[in-house]
Motif scaffolding. Structure first.
Motif, mmCIF file in Angstrom:
data_model
loop_
_atom_site.group_PDB
_atom_site.id
_atom_site.type_symbol
_atom_site.label_atom_id
_atom_site.label_comp_id
_atom_site.label_asym_id
_atom_site.label_seq_id
_atom_site.Cartn_x
_atom_site.Cartn_y
_atom_site.Cartn_z
ATOM 1 N N LEU A 1 36.794 54.607 49.005
ATOM 2 C CA LEU A 1 36.998 53.878 47.756
ATOM 3 C C LEU A 1 38.261 53.041 47.833
ATOM 4 O O LEU A 1 39.247 53.432 48.460
ATOM 5 C CB LEU A 1 37.066 54.842 46.566
ATOM 6 N N ALA A 2 38.196 51.883 47.209
ATOM 7 C CA ALA A 2 39.360 51.009 47.094
ATOM 8 C C ALA A 2 39.657 50.793 45.617
ATOM 9 O O ALA A 2 38.732 50.672 44.807
ATOM 10 C CB ALA A 2 39.089 49.667 47.770
ATOM 11 N N LEU A 3 40.927 50.760 45.269
ATOM 12 C CA LEU A 3 41.349 50.494 43.892
ATOM 13 C C LEU A 3 41.909 49.078 43.788
ATOM 14 O O LEU A 3 42.649 48.627 44.660
ATOM 15 C CB LEU A 3 42.422 51.491 43.451
ATOM 16 N N CYS A 4 41.528 48.391 42.712
ATOM 17 C CA CYS A 4 42.005 47.026 42.463
ATOM 18 C C CYS A 4 42.269 46.859 40.969
ATOM 19 O O CYS A 4 41.450 47.277 40.147
ATOM 20 C CB CYS A 4 40.959 45.989 42.889
ATOM 21 N N GLN A 5 43.371 46.217 40.625
ATOM 22 C CA GLN A 5 43.626 45.916 39.220
ATOM 23 C C GLN A 5 42.780 44.744 38.748
ATOM 24 O O GLN A 5 42.378 44.687 37.592
ATOM 25 C CB GLN A 5 45.107 45.615 38.998
ATOM 26 N N LYS A 6 42.496 43.806 39.669
ATOM 27 C CA LYS A 6 41.764 42.596 39.296
ATOM 28 C C LYS A 6 40.314 42.677 39.760
ATOM 29 O O LYS A 6 40.036 43.033 40.897
ATOM 30 C CB LYS A 6 42.441 41.374 39.903
ATOM 31 N N GLN A 7 39.408 42.308 38.861
ATOM 32 C CA GLN A 7 37.986 42.304 39.196
ATOM 33 C C GLN A 7 37.693 41.320 40.333
ATOM 34 O O GLN A 7 36.883 41.606 41.220
ATOM 35 C CB GLN A 7 37.150 41.943 37.972
ATOM 36 N N SER A 8 38.345 40.170 40.325
ATOM 37 C CA SER A 8 38.094 39.153 41.350
ATOM 38 C C SER A 8 38.384 39.689 42.746
ATOM 39 O O SER A 8 37.651 39.404 43.702
ATOM 40 C CB SER A 8 38.940 37.908 41.082
ATOM 41 N N ARG A 9 39.440 40.488 42.856
ATOM 42 C CA ARG A 9 39.773 41.042 44.167
ATOM 43 C C ARG A 9 38.761 42.116 44.568
ATOM 44 O O ARG A 9 38.371 42.209 45.733
ATOM 45 C CB ARG A 9 41.188 41.624 44.151
ATOM 46 N N ALA A 10 38.326 42.926 43.611
ATOM 47 C CA ALA A 10 37.316 43.944 43.900
ATOM 48 C C ALA A 10 36.031 43.289 44.405
ATOM 49 O O ALA A 10 35.416 43.763 45.367
ATOM 50 C CB ALA A 10 37.039 44.786 42.652
ATOM 51 N N ILE A 11 35.640 42.199 43.765
ATOM 52 C CA ILE A 11 34.424 41.489 44.187
ATOM 53 C C ILE A 11 34.609 40.902 45.580
ATOM 54 O O ILE A 11 33.687 40.922 46.405
ATOM 55 C CB ILE A 11 34.067 40.394 43.159
ATOM 56 N N ARG A 12 35.800 40.395 45.866
ATOM 57 C CA ARG A 12 36.062 39.833 47.190
ATOM 58 C C ARG A 12 35.944 40.919 48.267
ATOM 59 O O ARG A 12 35.363 40.694 49.337
ATOM 60 C CB ARG A 12 37.466 39.207 47.228
ATOM 61 N N ILE A 13 36.488 42.103 47.986
ATOM 62 C CA ILE A 13 36.399 43.210 48.940
ATOM 63 C C ILE A 13 34.943 43.621 49.141
ATOM 64 O O ILE A 13 34.484 43.825 50.271
ATOM 65 C CB ILE A 13 37.239 44.409 48.452
ATOM 66 N N ALA A 14 34.209 43.717 48.027
ATOM 67 C CA ALA A 14 32.797 44.107 48.116
ATOM 68 C C ALA A 14 32.006 43.089 48.929
ATOM 69 O O ALA A 14 31.211 43.463 49.809
ATOM 70 C CB ALA A 14 32.211 44.243 46.713
#
Length: 285
Positions: free
Chosen positions: A254-267
């Motif tokens: 699992l990865a934690l991100c404060q910003k949705q945009s960064r989470a989507i980029r990782i995904a």
């Protein structure tokens, strides 16, 4: 009448293996939380005294090997329930992934039967009954950010949920047996995360400090045996995750991100590497 219960996935923010007990099991200290990736259970009473489990997953047994089936048997015996029970399980949490899917299904069954038959069982009552089913079931009955100790049966909810953030879950195409991982552990070689510091950061709602203390004692064994798990973690960090850690005995990272945009980029960066990639939110208590 039917009862619908959600069974959210759990994640391990911290998992420390302290020592091997005299009974052969390992003493654990963990911080767990839940995310909005969830199975769904539809529980219906039957006129005939039987247990029927149906599911959309071809990987799961529907007999006594199933956690839902075991839970129903325990509840029927403990509360003298004479009616049969049918459960339709819509499986969304990956199987054998370190996300507690089977345990959360069992916990949802406890809650659902408690509601269906108006048993007035407390969470403590259900936790006592749940211990034989699995070590993650007690936590899943509470379902809120908690310090979990012993074999998993001691659950102490924290004063606050983990700080709200986005979570990227990535599961490679392999399944890991938790008992086999513990059987092969070399305690002298384990990394021990600072569970107290992690707990304090969550209770103070300090997101950045929390990310500094994620850790899992089981990572060293699982990553050595399955290098792809380590690769996923490194890719998450390279793509900009605030922190990354393996959940449970793996293989999900699992990865934690404060910003949705960064989470989507990782995904998006990992979808070509693994088929099972999820972007989810943390659950508030």
């Amino acid at each position: 009448m039917e009862i619908i219960e959600k069974a959210p996935a759990k994640i391990n923010l911290g998992l420390d293996v302290l020592y091997k007990r005299e009974d052969g099991y390992h003493e654990l200290e963990m911080i767990m939380s839940s995310v909005d990736l969830a199975d769904r259970l539809i529980i219906t009473p039957l006129k005939t005294n039987e247990i029927i489990i149906k599911t959309n997953s071809g990987f799961l047994p529907t007999d006594r090997k199933n956690n839902i089936y075991q839970t129903i048997e325990i509840m029927k015996h403990a509360f003298h329930i004479q009616q049969g029970i049918s459960v339709q399980l819509v499986k969304n949490i990956p199987v054998a992934a370190g996300l507690g899917g089977g345990s959360s299904d069992a916990a949802a069954t406890f809650r659902g039967l408690n509601r269906l038959f108006e048993l007035n069982a407390t969470k403590e009552d259900m936790v006592k009954l749940s211990v034989p089913i699995g070590t993650d079931v007690p936590y899943c009955i509470y379902g809120q950010t908690s310090l979990v100790k012993g074999l998993g049966e001691i659950v102490e909810p924290l004063t606050h949920s983990m700080p709200s953030c986005w979570v990227v879950l990535v599961k490679p195409k392999l399944s890991i047996s938790t008992p086999k991982v513990f059987a092969k552990l070399s305690l002298d070689e384990l990394y021990h995360p600072n569970i107290n510091a992690l707990k304090k950061a969550i209770e103070q709602q300090d997101y950045f400090e929390m990310t500094q203390h994620l850790g899992n004692s089981l990572e060293s064994y699982t990553m050595k045996k399955y290098p792809i798990v380590s690769e996923i973690k490194q890719k998450m960090l390279a793509f900009g995750a605030d922190a990354a850690v393996m959940s449970g005995s793996g293989p999900t990272v699992l990865a934690l991100c404060q910003k949705q945009s960064r989470a989507i980029r990782i995904a998006n960066g990992l979808k070509g590497f693994c088929q099972e990639v999820y972007v989810v939110r943390t659950l508030k208590d």
